[in-house]
Scaffold this motif. Structure first.
Motif, PDB file in Angstrom:
ATOM      1  N   GLU A 200     -35.417 -35.517  30.701  1.00 45.47           N
ATOM      2  CA  GLU A 200     -36.193 -35.282  29.475  1.00 45.47           C
ATOM      3  C   GLU A 200     -37.294 -34.244  29.687  1.00 45.47           C
ATOM      4  OE1 GLU A 200     -37.554 -35.663  25.570  1.00 45.47           O
ATOM      5  OE2 GLU A 200     -35.782 -36.662  26.411  1.00 45.47           O
ATOM      6  N   PHE A 201     -37.941 -34.309  30.839  1.00 46.75           N
ATOM      7  CA  PHE A 201     -39.090 -33.435  31.088  1.00 46.75           C
ATOM      8  C   PHE A 201     -38.786 -32.308  32.079  1.00 46.75           C
ATOM      9  CE2 PHE A 201     -40.744 -37.521  29.694  1.00 46.75           C
ATOM     10  CZ  PHE A 201     -41.651 -37.143  28.713  1.00 46.75           C
ATOM     11  N   GLU A 202     -37.516 -32.157  32.431  1.00 48.58           N
ATOM     12  CA  GLU A 202     -37.081 -31.104  33.352  1.00 48.58           C
ATOM     13  C   GLU A 202     -37.904 -31.147  34.644  1.00 48.58           C
ATOM     14  OE1 GLU A 202     -37.209 -27.424  31.216  1.00 48.58           O
ATOM     15  OE2 GLU A 202     -35.543 -27.976  29.912  1.00 48.58           O
ATOM     16  N   LEU A 203     -37.964 -32.335  35.211  1.00 50.00           N
ATOM     17  CA  LEU A 203     -38.786 -32.572  36.391  1.00 50.00           C
ATOM     18  C   LEU A 203     -37.998 -32.397  37.681  1.00 50.00           C
ATOM     19  CD1 LEU A 203     -40.597 -35.881  35.375  1.00 50.00           C
ATOM     20  CD2 LEU A 203     -41.675 -33.646  35.584  1.00 50.00           C
ATOM     21  N   THR A 204     -38.746 -32.170  38.734  1.00 48.13           N
ATOM     22  CA  THR A 204     -38.260 -32.349  40.096  1.00 48.13           C
ATOM     23  C   THR A 204     -39.018 -33.549  40.653  1.00 48.13           C
ATOM     24  OG1 THR A 204     -37.916 -29.974  40.322  1.00 48.13           O
ATOM     25  CG2 THR A 204     -38.011 -31.264  42.355  1.00 48.13           C
ATOM     26  N   ILE A 205     -38.308 -34.457  41.318  1.00 45.72           N
ATOM     27  CA  ILE A 205     -38.932 -35.703  41.763  1.00 45.72           C
ATOM     28  C   ILE A 205     -38.777 -35.868  43.272  1.00 45.72           C
ATOM     29  CG2 ILE A 205     -38.863 -38.230  41.589  1.00 45.72           C
ATOM     30  CD1 ILE A 205     -38.008 -37.886  38.668  1.00 45.72           C
ATOM     31  N   PHE A 206     -39.898 -36.150  43.917  1.00 48.55           N
ATOM     32  CA  PHE A 206     -39.933 -36.413  45.358  1.00 48.55           C
ATOM     33  C   PHE A 206     -40.589 -37.772  45.533  1.00 48.55           C
ATOM     34  CE2 PHE A 206     -41.805 -34.962  49.682  1.00 48.55           C
ATOM     35  CZ  PHE A 206     -40.685 -35.412  50.356  1.00 48.55           C
ATOM     36  N   MET A 207     -39.884 -38.712  46.159  1.00 48.77           N
ATOM     37  CA  MET A 207     -40.408 -40.077  46.208  1.00 48.77           C
ATOM     38  C   MET A 207     -40.311 -40.691  47.594  1.00 48.77           C
ATOM     39  SD  MET A 207     -37.518 -42.428  44.332  1.00 48.77           S
ATOM     40  CE  MET A 207     -35.904 -42.692  45.087  1.00 48.77           C
ATOM     41  N   ILE A 208     -41.273 -41.578  47.857  1.00 51.98           N
ATOM     42  CA  ILE A 208     -41.231 -42.481  48.998  1.00 51.98           C
ATOM     43  C   ILE A 208     -40.742 -43.820  48.469  1.00 51.98           C
ATOM     44  CG2 ILE A 208     -42.617 -43.778  50.672  1.00 51.98           C
ATOM     45  CD1 ILE A 208     -44.617 -41.452  50.637  1.00 51.98           C
ATOM     46  N   GLU A 209     -39.809 -44.438  49.146  1.00 49.70           N
ATOM     47  CA  GLU A 209     -39.318 -45.727  48.660  1.00 49.70           C
ATOM     48  C   GLU A 209     -38.689 -46.522  49.789  1.00 49.70           C
ATOM     49  OE1 GLU A 209     -39.100 -48.763  46.973  1.00 49.70           O
ATOM     50  OE2 GLU A 209     -39.693 -47.273  45.474  1.00 49.70           O
ATOM     51  N   HIS A 210     -38.976 -47.829  49.807  1.00 54.30           N
ATOM     52  CA  HIS A 210     -38.374 -48.737  50.784  1.00 54.30           C
ATOM     53  C   HIS A 210     -37.164 -49.470  50.214  1.00 54.30           C
ATOM     54  CE1 HIS A 210     -41.050 -48.448  54.220  1.00 54.30           C
ATOM     55  NE2 HIS A 210     -42.094 -48.497  53.426  1.00 54.30           N
ATOM     56  N   HIS A 211     -37.023 -49.472  48.908  1.00 52.63           N
ATOM     57  CA  HIS A 211     -35.911 -50.176  48.269  1.00 52.63           C
ATOM     58  C   HIS A 211     -34.653 -49.324  48.421  1.00 52.63           C
ATOM     59  CE1 HIS A 211     -33.490 -52.312  45.381  1.00 52.63           C
ATOM     60  NE2 HIS A 211     -34.460 -53.176  45.168  1.00 52.63           N
ATOM     61  N   MET A 212     -33.827 -49.659  49.413  1.00 55.90           N
ATOM     62  CA  MET A 212     -32.714 -48.799  49.781  1.00 55.90           C
ATOM     63  C   MET A 212     -31.630 -48.701  48.716  1.00 55.90           C
ATOM     64  SD  MET A 212     -33.203 -47.104  52.471  1.00 55.90           S
ATOM     65  CE  MET A 212     -34.858 -46.946  51.810  1.00 55.90           C
ATOM     66  N   ASP A 213     -31.428 -49.752  47.934  1.00 51.45           N
ATOM     67  CA  ASP A 213     -30.439 -49.669  46.864  1.00 51.45           C
ATOM     68  C   ASP A 213     -30.839 -48.593  45.855  1.00 51.45           C
ATOM     69  OD1 ASP A 213     -28.909 -51.621  47.983  1.00 51.45           O
ATOM     70  OD2 ASP A 213     -29.638 -53.248  46.711  1.00 51.45           O
ATOM     71  N   LEU A 214     -32.123 -48.557  45.529  1.00 44.42           N
ATOM     72  CA  LEU A 214     -32.632 -47.547  44.606  1.00 44.42           C
ATOM     73  C   LEU A 214     -32.505 -46.154  45.205  1.00 44.42           C
ATOM     74  CD1 LEU A 214     -34.159 -46.819  41.965  1.00 44.42           C
ATOM     75  CD2 LEU A 214     -36.288 -47.165  43.235  1.00 44.42           C
ATOM     76  N   VAL A 215     -32.914 -46.011  46.459  1.00 47.38           N
ATOM     77  CA  VAL A 215     -32.848 -44.713  47.128  1.00 47.38           C
ATOM     78  C   VAL A 215     -31.421 -44.179  47.157  1.00 47.38           C
ATOM     79  CG1 VAL A 215     -33.093 -43.549  49.364  1.00 47.38           C
ATOM     80  CG2 VAL A 215     -34.904 -45.065  48.543  1.00 47.38           C
ATOM     81  N   MET A 216     -30.492 -45.018  47.585  1.00 47.25           N
ATOM     82  CA  MET A 216     -29.107 -44.580  47.731  1.00 47.25           C
ATOM     83  C   MET A 216     -28.459 -44.273  46.385  1.00 47.25           C
ATOM     84  SD  MET A 216     -28.660 -44.431  50.952  1.00 47.25           S
ATOM     85  CE  MET A 216     -29.485 -45.005  52.452  1.00 47.25           C
ATOM     86  N   GLU A 217     -28.915 -44.943  45.349  1.00 46.75           N
ATOM     87  CA  GLU A 217     -28.314 -44.751  44.024  1.00 46.75           C
ATOM     88  C   GLU A 217     -28.743 -43.454  43.365  1.00 46.75           C
ATOM     89  OE1 GLU A 217     -28.309 -46.769  39.569  1.00 46.75           O
ATOM     90  OE2 GLU A 217     -29.105 -47.905  41.274  1.00 46.75           O
ATOM     91  N   ILE A 218     -30.029 -43.097  43.463  1.00 47.72           N
ATOM     92  CA  ILE A 218     -30.520 -41.992  42.634  1.00 47.72           C
ATOM     93  C   ILE A 218     -30.840 -40.709  43.387  1.00 47.72           C
ATOM     94  CG2 ILE A 218     -31.487 -43.662  41.019  1.00 47.72           C
ATOM     95  CD1 ILE A 218     -34.253 -42.858  41.938  1.00 47.72           C
ATOM     96  N   SER A 219     -30.832 -40.731  44.711  1.00 45.74           N
ATOM     97  CA  SER A 219     -31.295 -39.559  45.462  1.00 45.74           C
ATOM     98  C   SER A 219     -30.200 -38.512  45.643  1.00 45.74           C
ATOM     99  CB  SER A 219     -31.810 -39.987  46.844  1.00 45.74           C
ATOM    100  OG  SER A 219     -32.866 -40.907  46.727  1.00 45.74           O
TER     101      SER A 219
END
Length: 256
Positions: A200-219
């Motif tokens: 929606e906002f034409e973003l670039t996203i850089f994140m720190i995350e420990h939730h591996m299911d989330l990381v593996m799904e969206i990265s």
């Protein structure tokens, strides 16, 4: 095209090297994750990127421009916004007021014109309120605009913090453990929410995350730190099958 580039970053505190020779590139429009054990140097890397710390060595570039040495507010003005692991809202203010405060970053009127209610300041204030409400509507938070921030459910507070970051007109959004404290249902909703705001906002996203299911799904790409050192990078499949990553962070493989 590289939106963010960390070039040979070293961050030392006395005799301790928290980040050692870190090289990262985040391409435009991508969702990139930085993972690793507690104490690996992830938040330190974010602090260097956002100007909280000045690196001992190395440089950070945003859209090809060197931003090393700039203060956090100047980096935010360039188009980089950040959220924190521990939600940092103005908890006793309304949802709308939280967004309005973030919008003040781009206000042109000065304090005197606001206090004397000059016509141009009133016009700017009206425009800012309209812009804030439009943002809340896009993020599904408009119905909550008059709610006090601390009264919101945890997941909605996290969305509000992200909304406040977007109100700065950010093009690069740094998320520090956005799923921290969330239950599985909230985490699933967050995954969709991150994809939505990216598009929606034409973003670039850089994140720190420990939730591996989330990381593996969206990265689109994952970087792995261990003791301040980059030990792996690649797609989700490449990282989760990397033996060094398994040993350092994901856990030792079980025999088949």
């Amino acid at each position: 095209m590289s939106v963010l580039k960390a070039d040979n970053i070293v961050m030392q505190f006395g005799g301790v090297t928290a980040v050692n020779d870190l090289n990262i590139e985040v391409e435009k429009g991508k969702i990139v994750a930085l993972i690793g054990p507690n104490g690996a140097g992830k938040t330190t890397a974010f602090n260097v990127i956002t100007g909280v710390y000045q690196p001992t060595k190395g440089s950070v570039y945003f859209n090809g421009e060197k931003i090393t040495g700039l203060s956090p507010d100047k980096i935010t003005n360039k188009g980089i916004a950040r959220t924190f692991q521990n939600i940092r809202l103005f908890k006793n203010l309304t949802v709308l007021d939280n967004i309005l405060i973030a919008n003040h970053l781009h206000v042109k009127s000065n304090f005197l014109s606001y206090t004397t209610r000059m016509p141009w300041s009133r016009k700017e204030e009206k425009s800012m309120r309209s812009k804030s409400e439009m943002l809340l509507e896009k993020l599904g938070l408009l119905s909550l605009k008059n709610e006090i921030a601390h009264s919101l459910p945890y997941g909605e507070q996290r969305k509000l913090e992200i909304a406040r970051a977007l109100a700065t007109d950010a093009k690069l959004l740094l998320l520090d453990e956005p799923a921290a404290g969330m239950n599985p249902s909230e985490t699933m909703q967050l995954s969709g929410f991150i994809h939505t705001i990216r598009d929606e906002f034409e973003l670039t996203i850089f994140m720190i995350e420990h939730h591996m299911d989330l990381v593996m799904e969206i990265s689109d790409k994952i970087y792995v730190l261990d003791f301040g050192q980059l030990i792996a990078q690649g797609t989700a499949d490449e990282v989760k099958n990397n033996k060094r990553v398994i040993e350092a962070y994901l856990g030792v493989e079980e025999d088949a």
